[in-house]
Scaffold this motif. Structure first.
Motif, PDB file in Angstrom:
ATOM      1  N   TYR A  91      25.055 -16.205   2.599  1.00 51.33           N
ATOM      2  CA  TYR A  91      24.081 -16.615   3.591  1.00 51.33           C
ATOM      3  C   TYR A  91      22.894 -15.669   3.475  1.00 51.33           C
ATOM      4  N   ASP A  92      21.697 -16.247   3.290  1.00 51.80           N
ATOM      5  CA  ASP A  92      20.513 -15.416   3.103  1.00 51.80           C
ATOM      6  C   ASP A  92      19.316 -16.100   3.749  1.00 51.80           C
ATOM      7  N   ALA A  93      18.254 -15.315   3.979  1.00 54.48           N
ATOM      8  CA  ALA A  93      17.029 -15.854   4.560  1.00 54.48           C
ATOM      9  C   ALA A  93      16.249 -16.637   3.516  1.00 54.48           C
ATOM     10  N   GLN A  94      15.384 -17.518   3.976  1.00 50.45           N
ATOM     11  CA  GLN A  94      14.634 -18.390   3.074  1.00 50.45           C
ATOM     12  C   GLN A  94      13.458 -17.686   2.418  1.00 50.45           C
ATOM     13  N   GLY A  95      13.139 -16.486   2.853  1.00 49.98           N
ATOM     14  CA  GLY A  95      12.112 -15.681   2.186  1.00 49.98           C
ATOM     15  C   GLY A  95      10.736 -16.302   2.237  1.00 49.98           C
ATOM     16  N   ILE A  96      10.135 -16.536   1.059  1.00 50.47           N
ATOM     17  CA  ILE A  96       8.758 -17.009   1.000  1.00 50.47           C
ATOM     18  C   ILE A  96       8.594 -18.415   1.567  1.00 50.47           C
ATOM     19  N   ARG A  97       9.690 -19.132   1.819  1.00 46.90           N
ATOM     20  CA  ARG A  97       9.593 -20.477   2.392  1.00 46.90           C
ATOM     21  C   ARG A  97       9.638 -20.474   3.916  1.00 46.90           C
ATOM     22  N   SER A  98       9.894 -19.329   4.547  1.00 44.44           N
ATOM     23  CA  SER A  98       9.936 -19.279   6.005  1.00 44.44           C
ATOM     24  C   SER A  98       8.557 -19.579   6.578  1.00 44.44           C
ATOM     25  N   VAL A  99       8.525 -20.270   7.699  1.00 45.20           N
ATOM     26  CA  VAL A  99       7.272 -20.754   8.276  1.00 45.20           C
ATOM     27  C   VAL A  99       6.557 -19.621   9.011  1.00 45.20           C
ATOM     28  N   LEU A 100       5.267 -19.457   8.702  1.00 42.22           N
ATOM     29  CA  LEU A 100       4.491 -18.346   9.240  1.00 42.22           C
ATOM     30  C   LEU A 100       3.518 -18.853  10.307  1.00 42.22           C
ATOM     31  N   PHE A 101       3.561 -18.202  11.478  1.00 42.45           N
ATOM     32  CA  PHE A 101       2.669 -18.533  12.580  1.00 42.45           C
ATOM     33  C   PHE A 101       1.571 -17.475  12.666  1.00 42.45           C
ATOM     34  N   ALA A 102       0.326 -17.907  12.874  1.00 46.06           N
ATOM     35  CA  ALA A 102      -0.813 -16.990  12.875  1.00 46.06           C
ATOM     36  C   ALA A 102      -1.390 -16.844  14.273  1.00 46.06           C
ATOM     37  N   PHE A 103      -1.725 -15.603  14.639  1.00 47.19           N
ATOM     38  CA  PHE A 103      -2.363 -15.289  15.912  1.00 47.19           C
ATOM     39  C   PHE A 103      -3.509 -14.320  15.641  1.00 47.19           C
ATOM     40  N   GLU A 104      -4.651 -14.534  16.303  1.00 42.19           N
ATOM     41  CA  GLU A 104      -5.831 -13.729  16.029  1.00 42.19           C
ATOM     42  C   GLU A 104      -6.416 -13.170  17.323  1.00 42.19           C
ATOM     43  N   GLN A 105      -6.916 -11.943  17.239  1.00 39.48           N
ATOM     44  CA  GLN A 105      -7.431 -11.238  18.403  1.00 39.48           C
ATOM     45  C   GLN A 105      -8.519 -12.033  19.110  1.00 39.48           C
ATOM     46  N   GLY A 106      -9.384 -12.702  18.376  1.00 39.23           N
ATOM     47  CA  GLY A 106     -10.512 -13.386  18.983  1.00 39.23           C
ATOM     48  C   GLY A 106     -10.266 -14.841  19.312  1.00 39.23           C
ATOM     49  N   ALA A 107      -9.018 -15.274  19.315  1.00 38.97           N
ATOM     50  CA  ALA A 107      -8.715 -16.696  19.531  1.00 38.97           C
ATOM     51  C   ALA A 107      -8.214 -16.984  20.936  1.00 38.97           C
ATOM     52  N   GLY A 108      -8.596 -16.156  21.914  1.00 38.47           N
ATOM     53  CA  GLY A 108      -8.178 -16.381  23.296  1.00 38.47           C
ATOM     54  C   GLY A 108      -7.173 -15.352  23.766  1.00 38.47           C
ATOM     55  N   THR A 109      -6.940 -15.347  25.083  1.00 41.85           N
ATOM     56  CA  THR A 109      -6.079 -14.332  25.708  1.00 41.85           C
ATOM     57  C   THR A 109      -4.665 -14.380  25.178  1.00 41.85           C
ATOM     58  N   ARG A 110      -4.130 -15.572  25.006  1.00 37.55           N
ATOM     59  CA  ARG A 110      -2.742 -15.708  24.540  1.00 37.55           C
ATOM     60  C   ARG A 110      -2.571 -15.086  23.156  1.00 37.55           C
ATOM     61  N   ASP A 111      -3.459 -15.432  22.245  1.00 35.88           N
ATOM     62  CA  ASP A 111      -3.361 -14.886  20.892  1.00 35.88           C
ATOM     63  C   ASP A 111      -3.603 -13.379  20.892  1.00 35.88           C
ATOM     64  N   ALA A 112      -4.580 -12.929  21.674  1.00 38.43           N
ATOM     65  CA  ALA A 112      -4.880 -11.497  21.724  1.00 38.43           C
ATOM     66  C   ALA A 112      -3.674 -10.702  22.200  1.00 38.43           C
ATOM     67  N   THR A 113      -2.951 -11.242  23.171  1.00 40.61           N
ATOM     68  CA  THR A 113      -1.746 -10.571  23.660  1.00 40.61           C
ATOM     69  C   THR A 113      -0.674 -10.530  22.589  1.00 40.61           C
ATOM     70  N   PHE A 114      -0.550 -11.625  21.827  1.00 42.12           N
ATOM     71  CA  PHE A 114       0.465 -11.653  20.784  1.00 42.12           C
ATOM     72  C   PHE A 114       0.133 -10.704  19.642  1.00 42.12           C
ATOM     73  N   VAL A 115      -1.131 -10.380  19.468  1.00 43.75           N
ATOM     74  CA  VAL A 115      -1.511  -9.380  18.474  1.00 43.75           C
ATOM     75  C   VAL A 115      -1.247  -7.975  19.010  1.00 43.75           C
ATOM     76  N   GLU A 116      -1.618  -7.727  20.262  1.00 46.92           N
ATOM     77  CA  GLU A 116      -1.521  -6.381  20.831  1.00 46.92           C
ATOM     78  C   GLU A 116      -0.076  -5.944  21.046  1.00 46.92           C
ATOM     79  N   GLN A 117       0.765  -6.799  21.595  1.00 44.79           N
ATOM     80  CA  GLN A 117       2.144  -6.401  21.893  1.00 44.79           C
ATOM     81  C   GLN A 117       2.954  -6.078  20.639  1.00 44.79           C
ATOM     82  N   PRO A 118       2.920  -6.897  19.590  1.00 44.79           N
ATOM     83  CA  PRO A 118       3.615  -6.501  18.360  1.00 44.79           C
ATOM     84  C   PRO A 118       3.076  -5.212  17.758  1.00 44.79           C
ATOM     85  N   ARG A 119       1.773  -4.959  17.922  1.00 41.48           N
ATOM     86  CA  ARG A 119       1.213  -3.709  17.408  1.00 41.48           C
ATOM     87  C   ARG A 119       1.822  -2.503  18.131  1.00 41.48           C
ATOM     88  N   LEU A 120       1.932  -2.586  19.465  1.00 41.35           N
ATOM     89  CA  LEU A 120       2.548  -1.508  20.241  1.00 41.35           C
ATOM     90  C   LEU A 120       4.021  -1.362  19.882  1.00 41.35           C
TER      91      LEU A 120
END
Length: 301
Positions: A255-284
């Motif tokens: 049993y192994d992870a799918q690696g490069i085929r795993s689906v990637l979700f993008a969040f950006e600091q300037g794309a609204g409060t929700r995205d900005a929070t998702f950038v800041e919290q993982p950084r902390l």
């Protein structure tokens, strides 16, 4: 072969002498060039004959590759007899914040390349192995060597699973996990060493101040996280699947992870409060894990 001067090379590139590629690999390379701006909006693609010659593939591969990119709204007029061109607004296609998520290797490479346009590049990553990051870093390295990018400083921090402790995955379906663990360990070391070697080489070749650091968290990361210049977060779940690998001429079910085929979700600091929070919290979270809970990681046996 006679080539129209307009297509004497694809954006200044010489013809490739690399081994023959698949149509998906051709699509990946063209996608990276579009996302990096090497292929500009409205620009016509070279002829199929020229692309086949450059990439060293059959013409069938260069017929199929543009169809993939048309489905992602990066190319237009992909039909018989029509000149294939880059979409007028490829930046609104499938890798930006708010766009549909794509497999890691589709979405990560252009975002890494865009991050390297900054004077100071900061990349933090949490992942089970460094393979996706190592592959994605190839495009900005090519642009640096071609003189199109020149960051002053590159700082890369990577959290990878350590040698000690139970590895959550990959794991053998049957109780023969030692061989699977050792194979994974060898791959982890090799991928990390390649990543570090290619980045540190920029010191000697281009005078760029580069630092690459590895540490081990006290767990196997169940997801992949990439933080780019403190302004963007890319996140993917490690979806486990059953697979088979040959180790020392013996087949192992695991049993192994799918690696490069795993689906990637993008969040950006300037794309609204929700995205900005998702950038800041993982950084902390990353900084706390790096400084307080991880241990030094040596990419050796």
């Amino acid at each position: 072969m006679v080539v129209d001067p307009e297509y004497a090379s694809v954006n200044g590139r010489k013809r490739s002498q690399r081994p023959q590629r698949t149509h998906r690999e051709v699509a990946d390379e063209l996608r990276a060039r579009i996302k990096s701006g090497e292929l500009r909006p409205g620009q016509r693609l070279p002829t199929r004959a020229w692309l086949a010659d450059e990439f060293g593939v059959e013409r069938g591969a260069v017929r199929r590759a543009p169809r993939i990119l048309q489905s992602e709204r990066l190319l237009t007029h992909v039909s018989k007899g029509a000149p294939v061109t880059v979409a007028t607004d490829p930046g609104s296609a499938l890798t930006g914040p708010g766009a549909p998520p794509q497999p890691t290797m589709v979405a990560l490479a252009p975002r890494i390349a865009a991050a390297f346009a900054a004077e100071r590049v900061e990349i933090d990553a949490v992942c089970p192995t460094a393979i996706s990051l190592t592959l994605a870093i190839g495009e900005p390295l090519r642009q640096i060597h071609a003189g199109r990018l020149k960051p002053a400083k590159v700082d890369v921090r990577v959290l990878l699973p350590g040698r000690d402790g139970d590895l959550a995955f990959p794991v053998a379906v049957e109780d023969r996990g030692d061989a699977v663990h050792e194979r994974w360990l060898s791959m982890r070391n090799a991928q990390g060493q390649v990543l570090r070697h290619h980045l540190l080489a920029l010191r000697a070749t281009h005078g760029i101040d580069v630092r690459v650091s590895f540490r081990a968290p006290p767990f196997t990361p169940p997801a992949k996280l990439y933080l780019l210049n403190g302004a963007e977060a890319l996140f993917a779940y490690c979806m486990l699947a059953r697979s088979e690998a040959q180790i020392d001429q013996e087949n192992f079910q695991m049993y192994d992870a799918q690696g490069i085929r795993s689906v990637l979700f993008a969040f950006e600091q300037g794309a609204g409060t929700r995205d900005a929070t998702f950038v800041e919290q993982p950084r902390l979270w990353f900084n706390a894990l790096w400084e307080k809970s991880s241990s030094e990681l040596l990419l050796t046996g």
